[in-house]
Design a protein around this motif. Structure first.
Motif, PDB file in Angstrom:
ATOM      1  N   PHE A 138      10.432 -16.206  -0.441  1.00 28.34           N
ATOM      2  CA  PHE A 138       9.026 -16.382  -0.962  1.00 28.34           C
ATOM      3  C   PHE A 138       8.245 -15.628  -0.236  1.00 28.34           C
ATOM      4  O   PHE A 138       7.252 -15.057  -1.088  1.00 28.34           O
ATOM      5  N   ALA A 139       8.336 -15.368   1.054  1.00 21.27           N
ATOM      6  CA  ALA A 139       7.136 -14.500   1.604  1.00 21.27           C
ATOM      7  C   ALA A 139       7.366 -13.228   1.217  1.00 21.27           C
ATOM      8  O   ALA A 139       5.964 -12.589   1.002  1.00 21.27           O
ATOM      9  N   GLY A 140       8.481 -12.679   1.167  1.00 17.58           N
ATOM     10  CA  GLY A 140       8.463 -11.209   0.834  1.00 17.58           C
ATOM     11  C   GLY A 140       7.914 -11.096  -0.598  1.00 17.58           C
ATOM     12  O   GLY A 140       7.140 -10.165  -0.992  1.00 17.58           O
ATOM     13  N   PHE A 141       8.445 -11.943  -1.579  1.00 19.88           N
ATOM     14  CA  PHE A 141       8.266 -11.877  -3.044  1.00 19.88           C
ATOM     15  C   PHE A 141       6.671 -12.230  -3.105  1.00 19.88           C
ATOM     16  O   PHE A 141       6.056 -11.386  -3.940  1.00 19.88           O
ATOM     17  N   ALA A 142       6.019 -13.188  -2.634  1.00 17.92           N
ATOM     18  CA  ALA A 142       4.772 -13.315  -2.491  1.00 17.92           C
ATOM     19  C   ALA A 142       3.875 -12.110  -2.265  1.00 17.92           C
ATOM     20  O   ALA A 142       2.615 -11.800  -2.689  1.00 17.92           O
ATOM     21  N   ASN A 143       4.021 -11.560  -1.139  1.00 20.34           N
ATOM     22  CA  ASN A 143       3.603 -10.477  -0.526  1.00 20.34           C
ATOM     23  C   ASN A 143       3.384  -9.264  -1.592  1.00 20.34           C
ATOM     24  O   ASN A 143       2.297  -8.847  -1.950  1.00 20.34           O
ATOM     25  N   GLN A 144       4.379  -8.818  -2.322  1.00 19.30           N
ATOM     26  CA  GLN A 144       4.338  -8.036  -3.269  1.00 19.30           C
ATOM     27  C   GLN A 144       3.512  -8.341  -4.418  1.00 19.30           C
ATOM     28  O   GLN A 144       3.029  -7.351  -4.909  1.00 19.30           O
ATOM     29  N   VAL A 145       3.867  -9.488  -4.772  1.00 16.56           N
ATOM     30  CA  VAL A 145       3.108  -9.966  -6.207  1.00 16.56           C
ATOM     31  C   VAL A 145       1.618  -9.713  -5.934  1.00 16.56           C
ATOM     32  O   VAL A 145       0.753  -9.369  -6.837  1.00 16.56           O
ATOM     33  N   MET A 146       1.311 -10.398  -4.787  1.00 12.08           N
ATOM     34  CA  MET A 146      -0.089 -10.540  -4.420  1.00 12.08           C
ATOM     35  C   MET A 146      -0.926  -9.010  -4.502  1.00 12.08           C
ATOM     36  O   MET A 146      -1.926  -8.783  -4.960  1.00 12.08           O
ATOM     37  N   LYS A 147      -0.176  -7.896  -4.108  1.00 14.65           N
ATOM     38  CA  LYS A 147      -0.370  -6.577  -4.025  1.00 14.65           C
ATOM     39  C   LYS A 147      -0.680  -6.207  -5.422  1.00 14.65           C
ATOM     40  O   LYS A 147      -1.725  -5.491  -5.923  1.00 14.65           O
ATOM     41  N   MET A 148       0.412  -6.470  -6.330  1.00  9.92           N
ATOM     42  CA  MET A 148       0.286  -5.874  -7.626  1.00  9.92           C
ATOM     43  C   MET A 148      -0.998  -6.521  -8.420  1.00  9.92           C
ATOM     44  O   MET A 148      -1.614  -6.014  -9.329  1.00  9.92           O
ATOM     45  N   ALA A 149      -1.138  -8.031  -8.184  1.00 10.40           N
ATOM     46  CA  ALA A 149      -2.316  -8.603  -9.055  1.00 10.40           C
ATOM     47  C   ALA A 149      -3.650  -8.429  -8.338  1.00 10.40           C
ATOM     48  O   ALA A 149      -4.539  -8.309  -9.371  1.00 10.40           O
ATOM     49  N   PHE A 150      -3.798  -8.427  -7.114  1.00 12.04           N
ATOM     50  CA  PHE A 150      -5.209  -8.358  -6.779  1.00 12.04           C
ATOM     51  C   PHE A 150      -5.679  -7.212  -5.831  1.00 12.04           C
ATOM     52  O   PHE A 150      -6.723  -7.146  -5.608  1.00 12.04           O
ATOM     53  N   ASN A 151      -4.612  -6.208  -5.610  1.00 15.43           N
ATOM     54  CA  ASN A 151      -5.003  -5.229  -4.778  1.00 15.43           C
ATOM     55  C   ASN A 151      -6.252  -4.287  -5.632  1.00 15.43           C
ATOM     56  O   ASN A 151      -5.795  -4.162  -6.651  1.00 15.43           O
ATOM     57  N   ASN A 152      -7.172  -3.759  -4.955  1.00 13.13           N
ATOM     58  CA  ASN A 152      -8.211  -3.038  -5.770  1.00 13.13           C
ATOM     59  C   ASN A 152      -7.630  -1.858  -6.177  1.00 13.13           C
ATOM     60  O   ASN A 152      -6.809  -0.956  -5.716  1.00 13.13           O
TER      61      ASN A 152
END
Length: 491
Positions: free
Chosen positions: A409-423
């Motif tokens: 979950f930690a690894g998956f969430a880290n990557q999904v957050m980058k895709m969704a919210f990174n500038n």
């Protein structure tokens, strides 16, 4: 007539090889609609097969068939929009292969003979291999050969396991057809030593196709290279077909009084798969490979739950159904991301919430579902599996299980957050002002999120959500009938 359900897509698949693009696309949706209608009729009427020794309507087969039929219909709608946006060479080969793939997977769900099931599962390999090679690149060629080679070796081991079961019949002086009901009825008379050996080979063989570690190595490459509609079928449906072969063999083991032996092996392979996914998902830099490792994790969860038994089997079947719905949605959304960003690297995507808002909703909701957030069904299934593991005294195993899920979950969430919210600068592709990523590409996000490219994902996710709160009585009874055969249930 049971056989017409897999013969219909076989016939249309052959026709698709000779039709022009437009007709081939229409044939995909038409066949999907006909297949769904026939599957619902089969579910309602439960007819007998013409070839009763080879094909039958079983509870576990019906569950898989209904999932296959619904997924293919929605994926075919998505595929029309996807093909319009994506220039695929030899589109008629793609359309024909995907219909033949549907036919072979349907044949798996209706096969009730140990050798016919083996033939059907091998046929899924041959039908789906051209789908992985669709883009005709060196990477897709390598992925295709790896898929064919590894899965064929696995299927050969499953064949050896089937032969060992016939040897167990000979030593036990048993003379019955090789249908699963017949083998279950005489399971107590089969030689236990050769039956155990047969189960191990079948588990390794079909486990290779299912994506269980350490036989999983074909899966990330195949999912990464295949077009997203094909990836959705590979992950959402094909893996279930392989599990069906293990499930049916497990019924024989339980009838022979060898359920504990089979359960322990399933637990070991399940934990190995979850640990492998936890190891590799942390450092994934491609989102399609990340989803592939998530599939390996979920197959491990299903194997673990099946091995634990009792309430865990019910949880495993719930995870199987919801994983198919949610993971197919995620792979379709990944197709939109690839069409929009023109890149599979996570670092070259970002700010999806602004650039692709409709896809973002589907992708983020899919992540929440596949990660086991309530109220999605995978949360319920995993909860049942954990409770069953504690009840049966598998304290160390369930501890590893829970810890691995947290890491994933930690690894998956880290990557999904980058895709969704990174500038993400839509003009310069500037990610978080990190100079190392500047200039990786000079493209803009350009994808019109048409209804056909987003609504199938929404329907899949909504179906999963509805099933968390309301399971039709016929569906519930079918699940109970399936899991009872291997010692599962809600008690």
């Amino acid at each position: 007539m049971v056989e017409i359900v897999f013969l219909a897509p076989f016939i249309t698949g052959i026709l698709a090889f000779f039709l022009p693009k437009r007709a081939g696309r229409q044939l995909l949706v038409g066949t999907g609609a006909i297949h769904l209608f026939l599957s619902l009729l089969l579910w309602k009427n439960r007819p007998e097969s013409i070839f009763k020794d080879y094909f039958a309507v079983t509870p576990e087969g019906l569950l898989s068939l209904l999932v296959i039929s619904l997924l293919f219909f929605l994926i075919s709608i998505y595929t029309i929009g996807y093909l319009k946006e994506n220039n695929i060479q030899k589109e008629n080969i793609f359309s024909g292969s995907i219909l033949l793939f549907l036919s072979t997977m349907t044949m798996v769900t209706l096969s009730d003979h140990i050798m016919v099931l083996w033939i059907a599962i091998e046929a899924t390999t041959l039908a789906s291999a051209p789908l992985i090679y669709t883009h005709r690149s060196s990477a897709s060629l390598e992925a295709t050969w790896k898929y064919v080679l590894i899965c064929s070796v696995g299927i050969a081991m499953a064949l050896l396991g089937s032969v060992l079961i016939t040897l167990a019949m000979d030593i036990g002086n048993v003379d019955v057809p090789l249908s699963y009901p017949a083998l279950v009825s005489v399971a107590q008379k089969l030689d236990p030593l050769w039956l155990k050996a047969g189960f191990v080979f079948i588990l390794v063989g079909y486990g290779t196709k299912m994506g269980l570690a350490p036989m999983h190595t074909w899966l990330p490459d195949a999912h990464s290279e295949a077009p997203s509609p094909a990836s959705a079928l590979l992950s959402g449906v094909l893996l279930n077909c392989a599990y069906l072969g293990i499930f049916k063999t497990n019924k024989i083991m339980h009838a022979a009084g060898l359920g504990d032996f089979a359960g322990m092996i399933l637990i070991v392979f399940g934990l190995m798969s979850i640990l492998a996914a936890a190891t590799f998902i942390l450092k994934q830099n491609e989102y399609k490979r990340m989803l592939a490792y998530s599939s390996i994790e979920n197959m491990g969860i299903i194997a673990f739950g099946t091995g634990v038994g009792g309430l865990g089997v019910y949880g495993a079947v719930l995870c199987m159904i919801h994983h198919s719905l949610i993971k197919s949605s995620l792979f379709l959304s990944s197709g939109n991301i690839l069409l929009g960003y023109k890149d599979r690297l996570i670092k070259n995507t970002g700010d999806m919430i602004r650039c692709m808002p409709k896809t973002f909703i589907a992708f983020f909701a899919g992540f929440a579902g596949i990660a086991g957030f309530p109220p999605f069904g995978i949360f319920i299934g995993e909860l049942f599996i954990i409770v069953a593991a504690f009840r049966t005294g598998h304290y160390v195993a369930v501890g590893i299980f829970i810890l691995s899920l947290c890491v994933i979950f930690a690894g998956f969430a880290n990557q999904v957050m980058k895709m969704a919210f990174n500038n993400f600068d839509n003009n310069n592709d500037n990610f978080d002002n990190d100079s190392s990523d500047k200039g990786d590409s000079n493209k803009k996000v350009c994808l019109t999120e048409k209804a056909s490219l987003v609504w199938p994902q929404y329907i899949l996710l909504l179906t999963s959500l509805i099933l968390c709160f309301f399971i039709p009585d016929t569906l519930y009874q079918t699940i109970v009938e399936a899991v009872t055969a291997i010692g599962g249930g809600l008690k």
